[in-house]
Design an enzyme around this catalytic site. Structure first.
Site, mmCIF file in Angstrom:
data_model
loop_
_atom_site.group_PDB
_atom_site.id
_atom_site.type_symbol
_atom_site.label_atom_id
_atom_site.label_comp_id
_atom_site.label_asym_id
_atom_site.label_seq_id
_atom_site.Cartn_x
_atom_site.Cartn_y
_atom_site.Cartn_z
ATOM 1 N N ARG A 102 -11.926 -4.771 -0.890
ATOM 2 C CA ARG A 102 -12.279 -5.453 -2.041
ATOM 3 C C ARG A 102 -11.548 -6.830 -2.085
ATOM 4 O O ARG A 102 -10.363 -6.845 -2.500
ATOM 5 C CB ARG A 102 -11.892 -4.315 -3.235
ATOM 6 C CG ARG A 102 -12.131 -4.990 -4.695
ATOM 7 C CD ARG A 102 -13.476 -4.971 -5.055
ATOM 8 N NE ARG A 102 -13.695 -5.672 -6.464
ATOM 9 C CZ ARG A 102 -13.529 -6.807 -6.838
ATOM 10 N NH1 ARG A 102 -13.679 -7.888 -5.891
ATOM 11 N NH2 ARG A 102 -13.787 -7.248 -8.043
ATOM 12 N N HIS A 105 -9.133 -11.226 -5.901
ATOM 13 C CA HIS A 105 -9.962 -11.561 -7.285
ATOM 14 C C HIS A 105 -8.854 -11.297 -8.291
ATOM 15 O O HIS A 105 -7.771 -10.931 -8.364
ATOM 16 C CB HIS A 105 -11.020 -10.529 -7.423
ATOM 17 C CG HIS A 105 -10.482 -9.204 -7.825
ATOM 18 N ND1 HIS A 105 -10.307 -8.324 -6.575
ATOM 19 C CD2 HIS A 105 -10.556 -8.456 -8.768
ATOM 20 C CE1 HIS A 105 -10.068 -6.982 -7.098
ATOM 21 N NE2 HIS A 105 -10.293 -7.043 -8.509
ATOM 22 N N HIS A 107 -8.926 -10.554 -12.971
ATOM 23 C CA HIS A 107 -9.666 -10.301 -14.368
ATOM 24 C C HIS A 107 -9.120 -10.929 -15.281
ATOM 25 O O HIS A 107 -7.894 -10.961 -15.771
ATOM 26 C CB HIS A 107 -9.446 -8.663 -14.530
ATOM 27 C CG HIS A 107 -9.666 -7.946 -13.497
ATOM 28 N ND1 HIS A 107 -10.829 -7.925 -12.618
ATOM 29 C CD2 HIS A 107 -8.872 -7.023 -12.897
ATOM 30 C CE1 HIS A 107 -10.755 -6.974 -11.887
ATOM 31 N NE2 HIS A 107 -9.630 -6.441 -11.821
ATOM 32 N N GLU A 112 -5.853 -3.707 -14.853
ATOM 33 C CA GLU A 112 -6.407 -2.742 -14.165
ATOM 34 C C GLU A 112 -5.319 -1.683 -13.796
ATOM 35 O O GLU A 112 -4.356 -1.712 -13.215
ATOM 36 C CB GLU A 112 -6.914 -3.562 -13.006
ATOM 37 C CG GLU A 112 -7.283 -2.105 -11.730
ATOM 38 C CD GLU A 112 -7.848 -3.367 -10.616
ATOM 39 O OE1 GLU A 112 -8.441 -4.100 -10.814
ATOM 40 O OE2 GLU A 112 -7.540 -2.532 -9.626
ATOM 41 N N HIS A 151 -5.303 -10.075 -7.287
ATOM 42 C CA HIS A 151 -4.976 -8.796 -6.421
ATOM 43 C C HIS A 151 -6.060 -8.401 -5.221
ATOM 44 O O HIS A 151 -7.156 -9.028 -5.403
ATOM 45 C CB HIS A 151 -4.682 -7.524 -7.134
ATOM 46 C CG HIS A 151 -5.770 -7.373 -8.258
ATOM 47 N ND1 HIS A 151 -5.828 -7.713 -9.429
ATOM 48 C CD2 HIS A 151 -7.162 -6.307 -8.216
ATOM 49 C CE1 HIS A 151 -6.851 -7.486 -10.028
ATOM 50 N NE2 HIS A 151 -7.420 -6.379 -9.274
ATOM 51 N N GLU A 174 -16.747 -4.760 -13.870
ATOM 52 C CA GLU A 174 -16.297 -4.901 -12.524
ATOM 53 C C GLU A 174 -17.115 -5.878 -11.765
ATOM 54 O O GLU A 174 -16.715 -6.536 -10.696
ATOM 55 C CB GLU A 174 -16.149 -3.552 -11.721
ATOM 56 C CG GLU A 174 -15.944 -3.370 -10.301
ATOM 57 C CD GLU A 174 -14.501 -4.185 -9.990
ATOM 58 O OE1 GLU A 174 -13.863 -4.296 -10.797
ATOM 59 O OE2 GLU A 174 -14.482 -4.384 -8.885
HETATM 60 MN MN MN Z 1 -9.588 -5.611 -9.704
#
Ligand code: MN
Ligand code: MN
Length: 394
Positions: A102, A105, A107, A112, A151, A174
């Protein structure tokens, strides 16, 4: 309180209209106290000032959705779009294949939190002061990344991993995160070439659009050094082993409650793993300053909420369902079925607050309860004195 009463509950006395009564000048000129002009309707509680809406649905089938699936994994979410009542908290169920990533990125809208449901993964996170953390997570472990901290997650194998992500903002999606490949692929190659020390031809090998989740190679299990070996480590500060914390034990089940006291990084949420034995009852209570968001891991349960004006609503929950109880709403949880029920519960505050019906009844003199409920001293003597948390099967 008089000001909460509806027009129907107070009656102007002969010859004086309501409008006149509320004129301060006319009152003063009459020289009469307002209270003497009104009589309370006998045996009737105040009625609402305007029509009362029905209680909104507070259940959503998160695992029943198929939102995003790719070769490296999948993600499904519950934001206010899918689950309108949940203004303060959003949830995501994510799966990663071994080695899948993943991508890097951040937010803008939310911090989170995550709980590992199955398998293992590795997370890296950078703080604004440049300190970084790399930690591995297995079943029962949680992480917390403050809003805006960069992260990345990677499945460690051997099998796929599955985790629940929870965000402290229901408007967070998301599918709208700030991803490294999205930024790079939309930046002028001349600028990128300067900042990345690469010729423009080499930049063409980067993803040409957002990667989000992509397949990959399982990394060395022992871990690797950061590229910049002067990076200051904050090892483990974003990780908390929730399942390893001794739970509160009640007659009908247990609760691991993790606030910001136990896990200082987790400033905006409280996390609870609640386990209910068959037939158990999480007693009636409310949370004065936080909303409650639930994810059903195993087993079934019925939740009943109370929202004033005689409004109560019950929903039954099964594994993969999400529930939401608004701040201050009364509620209780009845376990259903022969399989013990496991629920992950999040509150949108780092401090945990609860008031139970049982402890409230204990914290009043007998005469108050006699007058309030019209019951005998003998019956009052049988009422609980304090909370029991989770009651065993009746
Ligand atoms: Mn995240
Ligand atoms: Mn609760």
């Amino acid at each position: 309180m008089a000001q909460d009463w509806n027009d129907n509950d107070v009656k102007p006395q002969a010859g004086i209209s309501r409008r006149n009564v509320f004129g301060a000048a006319s009152l003063a000129s009459l020289g009469v106290a307002a209270t003497s002009m009104w009589t309370r309707k006998a045996n009737a509680a105040p009625e609402p000032k305007k029509a009362v809406e029905e209680l909104a649905t507070f259940k959503y089938d998160l695992e029943g959705q198929t939102h995003w699936v790719g070769p490296g994994g999948s993600a499904k979410e519950a934001t206010v779009e899918e689950f309108p009542i949940s203004e303060s908290i959003a949830g995501v169920s994510m799966r990663l294949e071994p080695g899948a990533i993943r991508e890097l990125h951040w937010h803008t809208l939310a911090a989170e939190w995550a709980y590992m449901l199955e398998g293992r993964c590795r997370a890296t996170v950078i703080s604004p002061n440049g300190q970084a953390d790399v930690s591995d997570f297995e079943e029962g472990d949680t992480w917390y990344f403050p809003r805006g901290h960069g992260h990345c997650l990677q499945g460690l194998g051997p099998g796929p991993c599955h985790f629940l992500l929870v965000f402290d903002n229901g408007h967070f999606s998301e599918f709208g995160t700030f991803d490294a490949s999205d930024w790079l692929s939309h930046t002028d190659p001349k600028i990128l070439s300067r900042v990345m020390n690469l010729p423009e031809a080499a930049l063409a090998k980067f993803p040409q659009k957002e990667l989000y989740i992509g397949p990959g190679k399982v990394p060395p299990q022992a871990g690797e050094p950061f590229r910049n070996q002067e990076t200051q480590l904050l090892m483990g500060t974003h990780k908390y082993r929730l399942d390893k914390q001794p739970p509160r034990v009640y007659p009908g089940g247990t609760e691991h409650i993790v606030t910001s006291k136990e896990f200082p990084m987790q400033t905006t949420l409280t996390a609870v793993r609640m386990d209910l034995q068959p037939g158990a009852l999480r007693e009636p209570h409310w949370h004065p300053h936080a909303d409650e968001w639930q994810y059903f891991v195993k087993g079934r349960a019925k939740i009943t909420i109370f929202g004033s004006h005689g409004r109560v609503k019950t929903e039954e929950f099964a594994p993969g369902n999400v529930g939401f109880v608004k701040q201050g709403y009364g509620h209780f949880i009845e376990q259903v079925g022969d399989v013990p029920t496991e629920i992950l519960v999040l509150f949108n505050s780092g401090e945990y607050q609860e008031i139970s019906l049982a402890s409230w009844l204990g914290a009043n003199p007998v005469s108050i309860l006699e007058t309030n409920f019209g019951i005998s001293k003998d019956d009052i003597a049988k009422l609980p004195l304090k909370e029991s948390g989770i009651l065993r099967r009746a």
